[in-house]
Each structure stands twice: as C-alpha cells, then as structure tokens.
Enzyme design. Structure first.
Site, short mmCIF file in Angstrom:
data_model
loop_
_atom_site.label_atom_id
_atom_site.label_comp_id
_atom_site.label_asym_id
_atom_site.label_seq_id
_atom_site.Cartn_x
_atom_site.Cartn_y
_atom_site.Cartn_z
N GLN A 89 0.90 -1.46 0.28
CA GLN A 89 -0.19 0.51 -0.07
C GLN A 89 0.81 1.43 0.03
OE1 GLN A 89 -3.50 -0.69 2.73
NE2 GLN A 89 -2.08 -1.81 3.70
N ASP A 92 6.22 4.66 -1.30
CA ASP A 92 8.01 4.44 -1.59
C ASP A 92 8.18 3.68 -2.50
OD1 ASP A 92 8.73 2.08 -0.06
OD2 ASP A 92 7.77 3.27 2.29
N HIS A 107 -1.42 0.97 -4.49
CA HIS A 107 -1.85 2.97 -4.24
C HIS A 107 -1.17 4.15 -4.54
CE1 HIS A 107 -4.18 1.96 0.07
NE2 HIS A 107 -4.84 1.29 -1.21
N CYS A 115 0.10 12.42 -16.23
CA CYS A 115 -0.88 13.54 -17.02
C CYS A 115 -2.62 13.42 -16.38
CB CYS A 115 -0.33 13.26 -18.54
SG CYS A 115 -1.97 14.06 -19.34
N ASN A 203 3.04 -6.82 13.09
CA ASN A 203 2.48 -5.20 13.18
C ASN A 203 3.00 -4.90 14.55
OD1 ASN A 203 1.14 -3.68 11.67
ND2 ASN A 203 -0.16 -2.83 13.93
N LEU A 204 2.99 -3.26 14.78
CA LEU A 204 3.27 -3.13 16.10
C LEU A 204 2.22 -2.86 16.62
CD1 LEU A 204 6.00 -0.95 17.50
CD2 LEU A 204 5.12 0.92 17.01
N ALA A 221 8.54 -4.25 12.58
CA ALA A 221 9.09 -4.53 11.85
C ALA A 221 10.31 -5.51 11.19
CB ALA A 221 8.29 -4.27 10.38
N1 APR Z 1 6.92 -2.12 12.61
C1 APR Z 1 5.18 -2.83 12.02
N2 APR Z 1 4.48 -2.00 11.84
C2 APR Z 1 4.76 -0.82 12.28
C3 APR Z 1 5.79 -0.01 12.58
C4 APR Z 1 7.04 -1.02 13.25
N3 APR Z 1 7.85 -0.61 13.06
N4 APR Z 1 5.48 1.16 12.74
C5 APR Z 1 4.08 1.46 12.61
N5 APR Z 1 3.40 0.06 12.91
C6 APR Z 1 1.89 -0.24 12.88
C7 APR Z 1 1.13 0.58 13.36
O1 APR Z 1 1.10 0.17 14.43
C8 APR Z 1 0.45 0.42 12.94
O2 APR Z 1 -0.86 -0.44 12.85
O3 APR Z 1 2.09 0.52 10.85
C9 APR Z 1 0.74 0.22 10.79
C10 APR Z 1 0.69 1.63 10.17
O4 APR Z 1 -0.76 2.28 9.48
P1 APR Z 1 -1.68 3.03 8.81
O5 APR Z 1 -0.53 3.84 9.51
O6 APR Z 1 -2.76 3.48 8.82
O7 APR Z 1 -0.79 2.69 7.42
P2 APR Z 1 -1.71 1.59 6.41
O8 APR Z 1 -2.57 0.73 7.17
O9 APR Z 1 -0.50 1.34 5.88
O10 APR Z 1 -2.24 2.55 5.97
C11 APR Z 1 -3.42 1.95 4.31
O11 APR Z 1 -3.85 4.53 4.06
O12 APR Z 1 -4.31 6.59 3.96
C12 APR Z 1 -3.48 5.75 3.42
O13 APR Z 1 -2.90 5.00 0.91
C13 APR Z 1 -2.81 5.25 2.58
O14 APR Z 1 -2.26 2.98 1.66
C14 APR Z 1 -2.81 3.78 2.76
C15 APR Z 1 -3.35 3.01 3.63
#
Ligand code: APR
Length: 233
Positions: A89, A92, A107, A115, A203-204, A221
C-alpha cells in the site's frame, strides 16, 4: 527453492523504521496534515498547488531514506521462492531498492507522475522534476498538468484483478505494518483464509482486523521479520 506460494502485503509500518511517518499513529495526522486535506480528489480540486507541494516534499524525502532490515528480509524471502508476490500500500520505492523489483503498488507510486488528461504515467525523479511549481506532460499535443500518481481516497486501487488472483491461490499470506483501516487491502486476509492459506501478521500494535489472522507477531517489523522469515518454509 520452496514450493510454497507466498503473498505479502505491506503497509506504512514497514517503512516507519526507515524514517517515513505512518498515517494513523500518534496524532492521527500525516506529516502535520489531515489526510482529507492532502489525499483526496476534492483536496486536489480545491487547492492543487497545496497538494502538489505536499507530494513534491514526500518525493524529495524519499531520496533521503533507505530500506531497513524488514525490506531486506522480504527481498531474501523472495529469492527463496519461485512463487512470491509482494503487494504494498506504500507509495515509496523502498521495496524495490531492497531488491523486490516487481512489487505491486496498489495505492500508486511517488516515483511516477501522471498526466491528468491522458492518464499516462512516467518516472519523474530528475532534479527538475522535484520542484514546487507544477510540471506538465510531454504526452499530449497541448501540454497538460501532471498530478501525483497516487490513489487518493475515493479512487480505485490499482492492479486489483492481479491482487485478488494472487491471494486466492496462495499458501501463506503475510501482512506487515498495516492498521487494517483501509479497504480493500484490509479485506485480503479474509480471501486468504477462505483459500485455506496460513495467515500471518507482523505489526507494532494489534490492527483492527487482527482477529482474522492465524498467527500474530506484535513488535517492530525490522526486529521481527528477519527471524520470522528464516523459519518460513
Ligand atoms: N513495525 C511494524 N508495524 C509498525 C511499525 C513498525 N516499526 N511502526 C508502526 N507500525 C504499525 C502501526 O501500529 C499501524 O498499525 O503500522 C500500522 C500503520 O498503519 P497506517 O498508518 O494506517 O498505514 P496503512 O495501513 O499502510 O494505511 C493504509 O491508508 O492513508 C491511506 O493510502 C494510504 O496506503 C495508505 C492506507
């Protein structure tokens, strides 16, 4: 070479240890902004220059960060499997720089610009491509404005047919660093379960869809993945 078919889905958490901020941790803001002010078609319509500059800053930031041990561990896992698909998702390019060249970006990507008129996209990361002023395309007879090649809220995620087909056929479905708030990515674990795959989460903190996983590893991670991946078939 293992014969297990592995599908991995990553989210912002995997890039956190590289210094890229996640979306939903802490104050609920993304780089000091509300998501709806920078990541919706409405925001782009209302104030395109503001949104453009926000993404240009994200694109410049990408040049300053490096893949972390979690990205590298997934590249090692890919090298051990003939059938390996990495879906992210994230916008980068840290998976690619760690060695996963064929990452599917559902995403969109920061590296490319699109364009507005033709929908064509191209890699635009030269010095002149990272400025704060708008850029125009070279694909149309009359040059049109370029927009970030990002899937904003309310837009269709990319490559969904390919993603569903991969998840429906996998033996192991591993999710890393995603809060489970954003559909359809958050629902892929249900498809993997229905297909009889082993579902694993790193996940954290427990994400909203944690109960859907057979195996849950809580922590960073970059610390958990290298050892976890050693033990996968
Ligand atoms: N290792 C593992 N997990 C981690 C770490 C880490 N070092 N740091 C943070 N996290 C976890 C957080 O606890 C959180 O649950 O990663 C998760 C990130 O969640 P989001 O910020 O909601 O990201 P994501 O799930 O990728 O969001 C999905 O939302 O805004 C949109 O398009 C955007 O692709 C994105 C989508």
């Amino acid at each position: 070479m293992s014969e297990q078919r592995i599908v991995v889905l990553t989210g912002a958490g995997i890039s956190a240890e590289s210094g890229i901020r996640t979306f939903r941790d802490g104050d609920g803001l993304w780089e000091e902004h509300r998501i709806e002010d920078v990541a919706t078609p409405q925001a782009w319509q209302a104030d395109p220059m503001f949104v453009w500059r926000f993404y240009q800053a994200r694109r410049r930031q990408m040049l300053e960060v490096e893949p972390n041990p979690a990205h590298v561990a997934l590249a090692d896992l890919a090298a051990r499997h003939e059938e390996f698909i990495l879906i992210t998702q994230n916008v980068d390019d840290l998976h690619e720089r760690a060695g996963n060249q064929s990452t599917i970006h559902m995403h969109g990507r920061l590296k490319t610009l699109r364009c507005e008129a033709s929908g064509q996209h191209a890699v635009k990361m030269g010095e002149g491509d990272l400025q704060d002023e708008f850029l125009t395309c070279q694909c149309c007879v009359e040059a049109q404005r370029l927009r970030p090649d990002i899937v904003w809220f309310g837009e269709m995620p990319m490559h969904m047919e390919e993603i569903y087909a991969a998840v429906e056929q996998c033996d192991i479905f591993l999710v890393v660093g995603s809060s489970g708030h954003v559909y359809p990515a958050s629902g892929l674990v249900n498809i993997a379960n229905a297909a009889g795959a082993k579902t694993i989460l790193v996940n954290l903190e427990p994400p909203v869809n944690a109960d859907a996983f057979a195996e849950v590893h809580l922590g960073k991670a970059g610390e958990i993945l290298p050892a976890l991946i050693e033990n996968l078939p």
